[in-house]
Write a protein that holds these residues in place. Structure first.
Motif, PDB file in Angstrom:
ATOM      1  N   GLU A 187       1.297  10.557  -2.128  1.00 35.39           N
ATOM      2  CA  GLU A 187       1.772  11.148  -0.879  1.00 35.39           C
ATOM      3  C   GLU A 187       3.157  11.778  -0.966  1.00 35.39           C
ATOM      4  N   ASP A 188       4.024  11.212  -1.836  1.00 35.97           N
ATOM      5  CA  ASP A 188       5.416  11.641  -1.823  1.00 35.97           C
ATOM      6  C   ASP A 188       5.667  12.918  -2.621  1.00 35.97           C
ATOM      7  N   PHE A 189       4.759  13.245  -3.496  1.00 32.38           N
ATOM      8  CA  PHE A 189       5.013  14.367  -4.383  1.00 32.38           C
ATOM      9  C   PHE A 189       3.918  15.418  -4.279  1.00 32.38           C
ATOM     10  N   GLN A 190       3.712  15.909  -3.078  1.00 31.49           N
ATOM     11  CA  GLN A 190       2.644  16.882  -2.875  1.00 31.49           C
ATOM     12  C   GLN A 190       3.155  18.308  -2.647  1.00 31.49           C
ATOM     13  N   SER A 191       4.460  18.492  -2.718  1.00 30.59           N
ATOM     14  CA  SER A 191       4.975  19.850  -2.532  1.00 30.59           C
ATOM     15  C   SER A 191       4.617  20.700  -3.746  1.00 30.59           C
ATOM     16  N   ARG A 192       4.593  22.005  -3.536  1.00 34.29           N
ATOM     17  CA  ARG A 192       4.153  22.921  -4.586  1.00 34.29           C
ATOM     18  C   ARG A 192       4.994  22.818  -5.860  1.00 34.29           C
ATOM     19  N   PRO A 193       6.339  22.775  -5.771  1.00 33.62           N
ATOM     20  CA  PRO A 193       7.138  22.662  -7.007  1.00 33.62           C
ATOM     21  C   PRO A 193       6.821  21.386  -7.802  1.00 33.62           C
ATOM     22  N   ARG A 247       0.833  -1.212   0.000  1.00 33.52           N
ATOM     23  CA  ARG A 247       0.000   0.000   0.000  1.00 33.52           C
ATOM     24  C   ARG A 247       0.867   1.262   0.000  1.00 33.52           C
ATOM     25  N   GLN A 248       1.935   1.198   0.770  1.00 34.71           N
ATOM     26  CA  GLN A 248       2.821   2.364   0.844  1.00 34.71           C
ATOM     27  C   GLN A 248       3.447   2.644  -0.515  1.00 34.71           C
ATOM     28  N   SER A 249       3.842   1.571  -1.191  1.00 33.78           N
ATOM     29  CA  SER A 249       4.426   1.732  -2.522  1.00 33.78           C
ATOM     30  C   SER A 249       3.402   2.294  -3.500  1.00 33.78           C
ATOM     31  N   GLU A 250       2.161   1.793  -3.414  1.00 39.00           N
ATOM     32  CA  GLU A 250       1.108   2.249  -4.323  1.00 39.00           C
ATOM     33  C   GLU A 250       0.673   3.678  -4.034  1.00 39.00           C
ATOM     34  N   ASN A 306      -5.336   5.576 -13.981  1.00 37.24           N
ATOM     35  CA  ASN A 306      -4.231   4.770 -13.460  1.00 37.24           C
ATOM     36  C   ASN A 306      -2.969   4.959 -14.290  1.00 37.24           C
ATOM     37  N   ASP A 307      -3.132   4.955 -15.630  1.00 34.78           N
ATOM     38  CA  ASP A 307      -1.967   5.146 -16.499  1.00 34.78           C
ATOM     39  C   ASP A 307      -1.350   6.526 -16.292  1.00 34.78           C
ATOM     40  N   LEU A 308      -2.201   7.526 -16.139  1.00 34.69           N
ATOM     41  CA  LEU A 308      -1.708   8.891 -15.934  1.00 34.69           C
ATOM     42  C   LEU A 308      -0.914   8.979 -14.635  1.00 34.69           C
ATOM     43  N   ASP A 309      -1.461   8.379 -13.561  1.00 36.53           N
ATOM     44  CA  ASP A 309      -0.754   8.390 -12.272  1.00 36.53           C
ATOM     45  C   ASP A 309       0.592   7.680 -12.382  1.00 36.53           C
ATOM     46  N   THR A 310       0.588   6.517 -13.036  1.00 39.43           N
ATOM     47  CA  THR A 310       1.821   5.730 -13.153  1.00 39.43           C
ATOM     48  C   THR A 310       2.873   6.453 -13.978  1.00 39.43           C
ATOM     49  N   LEU A 311       2.478   6.940 -15.141  1.00 42.05           N
ATOM     50  CA  LEU A 311       3.436   7.603 -16.036  1.00 42.05           C
ATOM     51  C   LEU A 311       3.928   8.931 -15.463  1.00 42.05           C
ATOM     52  N   LEU A 312       3.036   9.678 -14.798  1.00 39.25           N
ATOM     53  CA  LEU A 312       3.465  10.923 -14.154  1.00 39.25           C
ATOM     54  C   LEU A 312       4.494  10.641 -13.073  1.00 39.25           C
ATOM     55  N   SER A 313       4.204   9.613 -12.283  1.00 38.71           N
ATOM     56  CA  SER A 313       5.126   9.255 -11.200  1.00 38.71           C
ATOM     57  C   SER A 313       6.498   8.870 -11.760  1.00 38.71           C
ATOM     58  N   MET A 314       6.495   8.033 -12.794  1.00 35.87           N
ATOM     59  CA  MET A 314       7.771   7.600 -13.384  1.00 35.87           C
ATOM     60  C   MET A 314       8.538   8.784 -13.970  1.00 35.87           C
ATOM     61  N   GLU A 315       7.823   9.655 -14.683  1.00 35.74           N
ATOM     62  CA  GLU A 315       8.479  10.799 -15.313  1.00 35.74           C
ATOM     63  C   GLU A 315       9.076  11.735 -14.264  1.00 35.74           C
ATOM     64  N   ILE A 316       8.327  11.971 -13.187  1.00 36.66           N
ATOM     65  CA  ILE A 316       8.828  12.869 -12.138  1.00 36.66           C
ATOM     66  C   ILE A 316      10.038  12.257 -11.438  1.00 36.66           C
ATOM     67  N   LYS A 317       9.981  10.945 -11.189  1.00 38.90           N
ATOM     68  CA  LYS A 317      11.119  10.286 -10.542  1.00 38.90           C
ATOM     69  C   LYS A 317      12.364  10.382 -11.422  1.00 38.90           C
ATOM     70  N   ILE A 376       1.871  13.716 -21.190  1.00 39.80           N
ATOM     71  CA  ILE A 376       1.565  12.344 -20.761  1.00 39.80           C
ATOM     72  C   ILE A 376       0.205  11.919 -21.305  1.00 39.80           C
ATOM     73  N   LEU A 377      -0.776  12.828 -21.239  1.00 41.26           N
ATOM     74  CA  LEU A 377      -2.112  12.531 -21.775  1.00 41.26           C
ATOM     75  C   LEU A 377      -2.042  12.291 -23.280  1.00 41.26           C
ATOM     76  N   GLU A 378      -1.197  13.052 -23.964  1.00 44.11           N
ATOM     77  CA  GLU A 378      -1.032  12.842 -25.406  1.00 44.11           C
ATOM     78  C   GLU A 378      -0.416  11.469 -25.687  1.00 44.11           C
ATOM     79  N   LEU A 379       0.514  11.053 -24.828  1.00 49.91           N
ATOM     80  CA  LEU A 379       1.131   9.733 -24.954  1.00 49.91           C
ATOM     81  C   LEU A 379       0.084   8.630 -24.770  1.00 49.91           C
TER      82      LEU A 379
END
Length: 751
Positions: free
Chosen positions: A550-556, A542-545, A708-719, A568-571
């Motif tokens: 939770e990990d990327f909620q700062s304003r920047p 659950r923590q990983s999911e 789900n795809d948007l969340d996953t791809l956004l997370s990967m791109e930001i990381k 990402i949506l275009e992808l």
């Protein structure tokens, strides 16, 4: 102008008007004609024009049909399906053809009769021909041939067995195809016909085609007529069907289980349990496990569906107990609670060995019922008055106490001896768990027409639901201890993402659901999967999911997300459109019986046209555009609707009532009344197609899959973008812009 000259000298022809279709027309013994068909002209005028070209009289006795494998007639209703480049054939009219075949199948020559029945089986797939043949009372003729034909040719059977078998096979095939159009009611057939079809199930076990069609007819009879169900149930027994499951032909096994499912589904409520007992006596579960599930071959989709239906119907037998409240005044029901108490606390003493005053006994019982974890310590029968789970929870508790006595006693005594308020109340837990298991297995719901989700482990035990409960109640007790939960936690939610009340039960549900998705082959394997999914492991998952949320909620980070989200949506959009270009095979369904009829739809590479058409069988890989007969320009699409808004979901029939089918249904609306109706093979394909179609129309993609795809791809791109900032604290606000320098003397011109 060079461009104009190039156009003038090019061989590119201008597209014909929308109402003009260029086709080739064949006629036996003549060279094919190329001609333009004006769709505004009556079809009879076009046929007359074609006949005149070949000097054929009586044009009203001719018709046009597709020259492909379907041989379907062209009518005023379906003429718009003719596409440019199609090859048509001039042939005898449906009425003429039906009349000729009606006479030919009554020929005294065995060879002529066989050839006529073969043609009839082929032509009967066309509804236009079928209507004409049925108008000649053709169905009655076929049933008479089935009823009397065997006796008529009994003497010839030994000499001409192959010919006889083929003749009967073609007769039954034609009958199935004609009835499948829904023109004639199933209620019109005699007992003699039913007896004959039922007899073929035994007589022609070695003739696959006759056996398959006989089983298909029996299934349709049962599903489509209550009166026929009763007659078929009298003629065919489970004992007669069982041997066909022990063979090696998966198609015959599939049809056999389909007949059993149909008899099960249509049986009156008071007969279903009786039928279940017969199935148990005949060891149906064990035979299916050995000869189907554990056979050395892959299980196809249709077999998986029939196994799923059997699984659902079997679990639905629990519905009666699930919806039955306990009667606190019923002594027999109260004795079950006494038995639970006796096994837990008086296992070594005699049941009737009681001493002391009534008040002391009542006090002792109250104390013991509290230890057993009931809410009502004085009268625990009141705990079972809520439905669901009703009496089913008490049945499960008794089964656990009797068949897993050591585990039962250990759980009860272990929790009753605790004094730190962390005891797991066995009674209340069992009631909550039974209710949850019924929700997971959808006890009481009708089987879906499209679902193939059967679980092999439920075919490994005669009391699979009770054993399932026994494993899960021990899991619940283990998880309870790992979470250090208290009785109050039954009514508490804890942490983000657990949802609702009963957070302990939510953890247990997740453990069960994650284990079930791996499709364990046995209950022991399911148990070992649960052992690896401890509360700690679930927390890690659950923590990983939740990391994305939770990990990327700062304003920047949020600003960065907002900036890269459009690309990402275009992808995702391109991926959806690419999937539509690959295409998908959809199954054709109707309310009469499940059938292996397919159609395929795919988007053209330039994203401007949808190509679609019928298929004889499920394809292996992509289907080429040129093999799909029909087209729909994307520009003509007016709207995409889903669920109960679809035209085919508003029609009367069994599909309308099915929640799962509603969730997979979508339709394309075009022109004034045109529609293309879909039922996706699964939720993933449903999301891909609805997303892709919305993208084509310039609308937002709103499916769960897109989120789900948007969340996953956004997370990967930001990381990926933040890799170089590891262990660097990102400030919530951007650093201040420094003041301008007092002078710019440090600036110099390199030139």
């Amino acid at each position: 102008c060079p461009v104009v000259l190039a156009l003038k000298n090019s061989n590119v022809a201008m597209p014909p008007p929308a109402d003009i279709v260029k086709v080739a027309i064949e006629w036996p013994g003549a060279f094919p004609k190329l001609m333009e068909i004006d769709q505004k002209k009556p079809l009879s005028s076009i046929i007359k024009e074609v006949c005149d070209g070949w000097s054929l009289a009586n044009h009203d006795q001719f018709a046009l049909q597709h020259a492909d494998s379907s041989n379907f007639y062209i009518t005023e209703k379906n003429r718009n399906e003719i596409k440019n480049g199609a090859i048509l054939r001039l042939t005898t009219s449906p009425a003429q053809n039906a009349q000729q075949l009606h006479e030919r199948i009554q020929s005294s020559s065995m060879d002529a009769k066989l050839e006529a029945l073969k043609d009839l089986a082929n032509y009967s797939r066309d509804v236009t021909f079928a209507q004409e043949f049925i108008n000649l009372d053709g169905i009655s003729l076929l049933t008479q041939m089935v009823e009397s034909g065997t006796e008529r040719y009994q003497k010839l059977q030994k000499i001409m067995k192959p010919c006889f078998g083929d003749m009967l096979s073609f007769t039954l095939t034609a009958f199935v195809e004609l009835m499948d159009h829904g023109i004639v009611s199933w209620d019109t057939f005699s007992v003699a016909f039913i007896k004959k079809i039922a007899s073929y199930v035994n007589k022609f076990a070695s003739d696959i085609s006759i056996l398959q069609r006989s089983l298909a007819i029996l299934e349709s009879m049962v599903l489509n007529s209550h009166d026929l169900y009763q007659k078929v149930a009298q003629e065919i027994t489970i004992g007669q069907l069982i041997p066909h499951l022990q063979g090696t032909d998966q198609e015959i096994q599939t049809y056999t289980i389909a007949v059993i499912n149909a008899l099960f589904l249509k049986a009156p409520d008071d007969k279903r349990q009786e039928m279940a007992n017969i199935l148990a006596q005949k060891q149906l579960r064990s035979i299916i496990l050995t000869h189907v599930i554990r056979a050395q071959r892959a299980i196809n989709n249709e077999m998986a569906h029939q196994l799923y239906v059997l699984q659902v119907l079997t679990f639905n037998l629990l519905e009666d107990r699930m919806m039955t409240k306990m009667d606190p005044q019923d002594q027999a029901q109260r004795d079950i609670i006494f038995e639970l108490r006796r096994i837990a606390f008086d296992a070594e003493s005699e049941p009737n060995n009681s001493s002391g005053s009534m008040e002391k006994r009542k006090s002792m019982y109250t104390r013991d019922y509290k230890k057993l974890g009931f809410i009502n310590h004085v009268n625990p029968a009141m705990d079972f008055t809520q439905t669901p789970p009703g009496m089913l929870a008490l049945d499960n508790m008794l089964y656990f106490a009797k068949h897993h006595q050591d585990a039962y006693i250990r759980i009860v005594l272990e929790n009753s001896s605790r004094e730190d308020k962390h005891e797991c109340p066995f009674g209340r837990s069992s009631i909550e768990l039974t209710k949850m298991l019924c929700e997971i297995l959808k006890v009481g719901e009708l089987p879906s027409e499209t679902c193939n989700d059967f679980h092999p482990m439920f075919f490994t035990h005669d009391r699979s639901f009770e054993e399932f409960f026994c494993i899960c109640i021990q899991l619940l007790n283990k998880t309870w201890k790992e979470m250090r939960a208290t009785s109050e936690d039954f009514n508490k939610a804890r942490g983000k993402g657990w949802g609702g009340n009963n957070w302990v039960m939510q953890v247990v549900k997740e453990q069960i659901m994650r284990s079930l998705t791996t499709k364990p082959s046995s209950l022991d394997q399911f148990k070992s999967k649960l052992q690896n999914l401890s509360y700690t492991e679930i927390l890690k998952i659950r923590q990983s999911e939740r990391m994305n949320q939770e990990d990327f909620q700062s304003r920047p980070i949020l600003e960065l997300k907002e900036k890269i989200q459009p690309e990402i949506l275009e992808l995702i959009k391109q991926q959806r459109l690419n999937r539509l270009v690959e295409g998908t095979c959809f199954r054709k369904l109707n309310s009469r019986r499940r059938q292996d009829k397919f159609w395929y739809c795919r988007l053209s590479p330039n994203h401007k046209v949808l190509h679609y058409g019928d298929l004889e069988e499920s394809p292996q890989g992509e289907v080429p555009h040129d093999s799909l007969q029909d087209k729909l320009p994307v520009a003509d699409i007016k709207a995409v609707v889903t669920g109960k808004d679809c035209p085919h979901m508003k029609e009367k029939g069994a599909l309308k009532q099915n929640k799962e089918v509603l969730e997979l249904a979508f339709s394309i609306l075009y022109d004034s009344s045109g529609q293309l109706n879909f039922i996706a093979p699964d939720k993933h394909e449903y999301c891909v197609w609805t997303d892709g179609l919305n993208a084509l129309l310039g609308k937002d993609m709103l499916s769960d899959l897109t989120r789900n795809d948007l969340d996953t791809l956004l997370s990967m791109e930001i990381k990926l973008r933040l890799l170089d900032l590891e262990n660097i604290q990102i400030p919530d606000a951007p650093p201040p812009i420094p003041k301008e320098p007092s002078n710019y003397d440090f600036v110099y011109d390199c030139n």
